[in-house]
Write a protein that holds these residues in place. Structure first.
Motif, PDB file in Angstrom:
ATOM      1  N   ALA A  93       7.087  10.321  -5.258  1.00 16.78           N
ATOM      2  CA  ALA A  93       7.642   9.206  -6.032  1.00 16.78           C
ATOM      3  C   ALA A  93       9.041   8.858  -5.532  1.00 16.78           C
ATOM      4  N   LEU A  94       9.306   7.568  -5.495  1.00 16.80           N
ATOM      5  CA  LEU A  94      10.646   7.082  -5.181  1.00 16.80           C
ATOM      6  C   LEU A  94      11.334   6.463  -6.398  1.00 16.80           C
ATOM      7  N   VAL A  95      10.574   6.206  -7.450  1.00 14.65           N
ATOM      8  CA  VAL A  95      11.180   5.661  -8.652  1.00 14.65           C
ATOM      9  C   VAL A  95      12.247   6.634  -9.156  1.00 14.65           C
ATOM     10  N   GLY A  96      13.371   6.117  -9.548  1.00 16.13           N
ATOM     11  CA  GLY A  96      14.476   6.956  -9.992  1.00 16.13           C
ATOM     12  C   GLY A  96      15.457   7.303  -8.891  1.00 16.13           C
ATOM     13  N   ARG A  97      15.075   7.079  -7.628  1.00 20.03           N
ATOM     14  CA  ARG A  97      15.980   7.356  -6.515  1.00 20.03           C
ATOM     15  C   ARG A  97      17.020   6.244  -6.406  1.00 20.03           C
ATOM     16  N   THR A  98      18.261   6.627  -6.224  1.00 22.20           N
ATOM     17  CA  THR A  98      19.338   5.648  -6.038  1.00 22.20           C
ATOM     18  C   THR A  98      20.020   5.799  -4.683  1.00 22.20           C
ATOM     19  N   ASP A  99      19.509   6.706  -3.857  1.00 23.27           N
ATOM     20  CA  ASP A  99      20.129   6.987  -2.567  1.00 23.27           C
ATOM     21  C   ASP A  99      19.464   6.248  -1.406  1.00 23.27           C
ATOM     22  N   VAL A 100      18.406   5.460  -1.691  1.00 18.89           N
ATOM     23  CA  VAL A 100      17.701   4.720  -0.643  1.00 18.89           C
ATOM     24  C   VAL A 100      18.162   3.268  -0.688  1.00 18.89           C
ATOM     25  N   PRO A 101      18.856   2.780   0.327  1.00 18.63           N
ATOM     26  CA  PRO A 101      19.394   1.418   0.270  1.00 18.63           C
ATOM     27  C   PRO A 101      18.299   0.363   0.200  1.00 18.63           C
ATOM     28  N   GLY A 102      18.494  -0.610  -0.679  1.00 18.85           N
ATOM     29  CA  GLY A 102      17.570  -1.731  -0.790  1.00 18.85           C
ATOM     30  C   GLY A 102      16.255  -1.412  -1.465  1.00 18.85           C
ATOM     31  N   LEU A 103      16.152  -0.235  -2.092  1.00 19.72           N
ATOM     32  CA  LEU A 103      14.877   0.186  -2.680  1.00 19.72           C
ATOM     33  C   LEU A 103      14.579  -0.563  -3.978  1.00 19.72           C
ATOM     34  N   VAL A 104      13.354  -1.085  -4.054  1.00 19.56           N
ATOM     35  CA  VAL A 104      12.819  -1.702  -5.271  1.00 19.56           C
ATOM     36  C   VAL A 104      11.478  -1.038  -5.545  1.00 19.56           C
ATOM     37  N   VAL A 105      11.304  -0.471  -6.738  1.00 19.97           N
ATOM     38  CA  VAL A 105      10.058   0.212  -7.091  1.00 19.97           C
ATOM     39  C   VAL A 105       9.410  -0.503  -8.264  1.00 19.97           C
ATOM     40  N   LEU A 106       8.106  -0.717  -8.160  1.00 17.59           N
ATOM     41  CA  LEU A 106       7.347  -1.355  -9.224  1.00 17.59           C
ATOM     42  C   LEU A 106       6.432  -0.328  -9.873  1.00 17.59           C
TER      43      LEU A 106
END
Length: 347
Positions: A186-199
């Motif tokens: 899961a990547l939701v909740g991550r704030t360290d990945v630039p430009g990340l948008v999770v649906l």
């Protein structure tokens, strides 16, 4: 909408719309037996609030807390599909790229908004697995599903994160990840990945396709941009209640138990398909569905025998030899396998 012969607006519900009673739905990836009774009761109670305009603050805060995020990083939407439309209309991008085969609505929304969309086609010979180097370096918007619909492949989070670049928006559709035990990758909740948008969506696990509720997590400036593109009161009061209660600890415990059952039922389905000999299943399936290559046309004969499966040729990168099959309980699966075996034997 069609593109290169693919009907981008064909979805699984078309396989069962207007169907005769008794048709078993293996085309739509919504968990059977849902919504649960406790959720129906909460939704019914919310009808007493319909005279008031929806107030999404409590639901937004609950979703944010569930993922360990500040509220300004969360936006509630009328299903994940609305989020794709908001992204297509609100973001100023020059070269959007969609990684296929995957859910076709992101590309359809981008094309509707006037974008010329590039495609990266993952290969069957490589198990439909992502190689981040295949994505063009100048792509400033990249869309990928995880686990991917319809392949059921769960890509490593680290491999997806390698797609991040300064100046690039990386959209990851995690609509089915809550159906994977433990939600690995899961990547939701991550704030360290630039430009990340999770649906995320509540449709699949909770059986709320008709209610239309999902959410987006992203950097505050992206969330603000998407929110400005939304109409007023975009999420109904019952949908807000669903969003709030479905991230509660008790609901999450139920979802986790359901994910384990689905995984076991999927293993049973895959083993049964392997026993038929003349079909092949994309390996490593992790979602509540599997992608199957068949040697002959099976959709119509199966429908005549009472089972609807999802055609695969509307997904870029796939052809008419592919079908997607939803995971169901073992009794239903065994009946399906028996009829599929008969269809294959008849050629």
């Amino acid at each position: 909408m069609t593109s290169d012969g693919h009907d981008l607006r064909h979805h699984g519900d078309a396989e069962v719309r207007g169907a005769a009673p008794g048709l078993v739905d293996l085309a739509v990836n919504v968990r059977s037996g849902t919504p649960p009774e406790w959720l129906k009761a909460r939704l019914a109670a919310s009808l007493d609030t319909l005279a008031a305009y929806p107030d999404g603050r409590a639901a937004r805060a609950a979703v944010a807390a569930h993922h360990g995020l500040p509220v300004e990083r969360v936006l509630l939407t009328a299903g994940a599909a609305e989020a794709f439309v908001l992204l297509a209309r609100a973001l100023r991008v020059r070269r959007p790229v969609v990684v296929h085969p995957q859910f076709t609505e992101p590309e359809a929304a981008l094309r509707d908004a006037g974008h010329e969309v590039g495609r990266v086609l993952l290969r069957e010979s490589e198990g439909f697995r992502l190689a981040s180097a295949a994505v063009p370096e100048d792509a400033d918007l990249v869309v990928i599903g995880n686990p991917t619909n319809p392949t059921s492949v769960l890509h490593p989070a680290a491999e997806i994160a390698r797609l991040a670049r300064p100046g690039r928006v990386l959209v990851v559709d995690e609509a089915f990840l809550d159906a994977v035990p433990g939600e690995p990758e899961a990547l939701v909740g991550r704030t360290d990945v630039p430009g990340l948008v999770v649906l995320r969506s509540l449709t699949k696990t909770w059986g709320l396709a008709g209610l239309r509720v999902g959410y987006v997590t992203a950097a505050p400036d992206v969330i603000a941009l998407l929110e400005r593109a939304q109409p007023l009161w975009p999420v109904s009061a019952p949908a807000l209640v669903a969003a709030e209660v479905c991230v509660s600890p008790l609901a999450q415990e139920e979802a986790a138990d359901a994910a384990v059952r689905i995984a076991a039922d999927r293993d049973h389905l895959v083993a049964g398909l392997a026993g038929l000999g003349s079909v092949s299943v994309v390996g490593g399936a992790r979602a509540p569905f599997v992608l199957v290559r068949v040697p002959t046309q099976v959709r119509e004969p199966l429908r005549e025998r009472g089972f609807a499966v999802r055609r695969g040729d509307t997904f870029p990168g796939l052809g008419q030899e592919w079908v997607r099959v939803a995971v169901r309980d073992r009794e239903t699966t065994d009946r399906f396998l028996t009829e599929l075996g008969k269809v294959l034997a008849e050629g």
